[in-house]
Design a protein around this motif. Sequence first.
Motif, PDB file in Angstrom:
ATOM      1  N   SER A  96      -5.656  -1.449   3.699  1.00 45.27           N
ATOM      2  CA  SER A  96      -4.867  -2.315   4.565  1.00 45.27           C
ATOM      3  C   SER A  96      -5.095  -3.796   4.285  1.00 45.27           C
ATOM      4  O   SER A  96      -5.269  -4.599   5.200  1.00 45.27           O
ATOM      5  CB  SER A  96      -5.190  -1.999   6.034  1.00 45.27           C
ATOM      6  OG  SER A  96      -4.222  -2.560   6.891  1.00 45.27           O
ATOM      7  N   SER A 101      -8.740   6.569   5.447  1.00 41.35           N
ATOM      8  CA  SER A 101      -7.480   5.829   5.377  1.00 41.35           C
ATOM      9  C   SER A 101      -6.788   5.637   6.721  1.00 41.35           C
ATOM     10  O   SER A 101      -6.054   4.671   6.911  1.00 41.35           O
ATOM     11  CB  SER A 101      -6.521   6.533   4.407  1.00 41.35           C
ATOM     12  OG  SER A 101      -6.262   7.861   4.831  1.00 41.35           O
ATOM     13  N   THR A 120      -2.122   2.412   1.876  1.00 36.88           N
ATOM     14  CA  THR A 120      -1.546   2.316   3.212  1.00 36.88           C
ATOM     15  C   THR A 120      -0.100   1.837   3.104  1.00 36.88           C
ATOM     16  O   THR A 120       0.321   1.304   2.086  1.00 36.88           O
ATOM     17  CB  THR A 120      -2.344   1.341   4.094  1.00 36.88           C
ATOM     18  OG1 THR A 120      -2.369   0.045   3.462  1.00 36.88           O
ATOM     19  CG2 THR A 120      -3.773   1.816   4.274  1.00 36.88           C
TER      20      THR A 120
END
Length: 314
Positions: free
Chosen positions: A202, A242, A155
């Motif tokens: 993340s 994602s 990310t």
Amino acid sequence: MYKREKSIQIKSSASAFYNNLSILPITDKNLTYFAVIHGSVVNMVSASTDGLNLSHRQLQSKEGGMVHGTSLIMQMYESDGSIMVYWHALDTPEASTDAVFARGIGATRSHYICVGSSTGSILVFNIPPKGTNITLSEVLEQHRDPITDIACDCTEDKECVADLVSADDSGVLCIWKSGDDFKLMYKIAAYGGTCSSVKMWSGIIAAGYGSGQILIYDAAAGTVNVVVNAHARWICTLDVASISGKLLSGGEDSFLRIWRIYRNPETNSIEVEHEHTECVTDVQICGAKFCDPEGTAFAVTGYDLSEIIRYVQV
């Protein structure tokens, strides 16, 4: 809700390895590549978006992958399997009778590919922006047991300093910061058994264990935030979408479950919600992956099953 779609046939069945499914969507070509391992053979299928047009390819390791006596060859191919661009020999330690293998692979946000091995070492390969001049740049030696899985956080969250996690047969997790010189951020002690699958998203780490539990870690602190009693038996695979943050888990109990992981903006704590359960009757699940970054479709493989079962959100 998800519904079952037409399955994709493969040339040979899936071996009983956990995480035994890889998926690569090629959006601009409306194609999705699927790869499943059977022994020393990689079964590849490229499928159109509607699943009607299929193209098969099998990648066979030379002599089962064994050359030069006791060395095993690790090979890297183009994404469609058409060309081998690099190979690397994994040598058996002297006086060792244990099997040699590579297991677990992750690509960092920069230009490195990390590959785990049966000795516990992690090989870090430098991938050039162009060409095939791949080089072994570093070997990470924190694990003492065979690597089971490696995951990277791709990310764009710049606050996530740690972006790589590795797991081994004993259940130890290592959290790393990638770069020209990889740095170990945290080494987390084993949690009651093998960590068979691990994913990172993340700044959040999801680790699946032989106990059927999923532990959710904060990568920045190296601490457990949530323990989920997800499956009745061994967890065989995890995957994260994602974009949406959906977490997919599959276990030996023949169940697939989808969870949503997120940070509570008020408390900054990590929370998990259950969203969906699917039972794949009479199938020993080996691998399961989302087919797109939003998590609107997923696929699953099973031991001795010569097909890839697909599900689509409705």
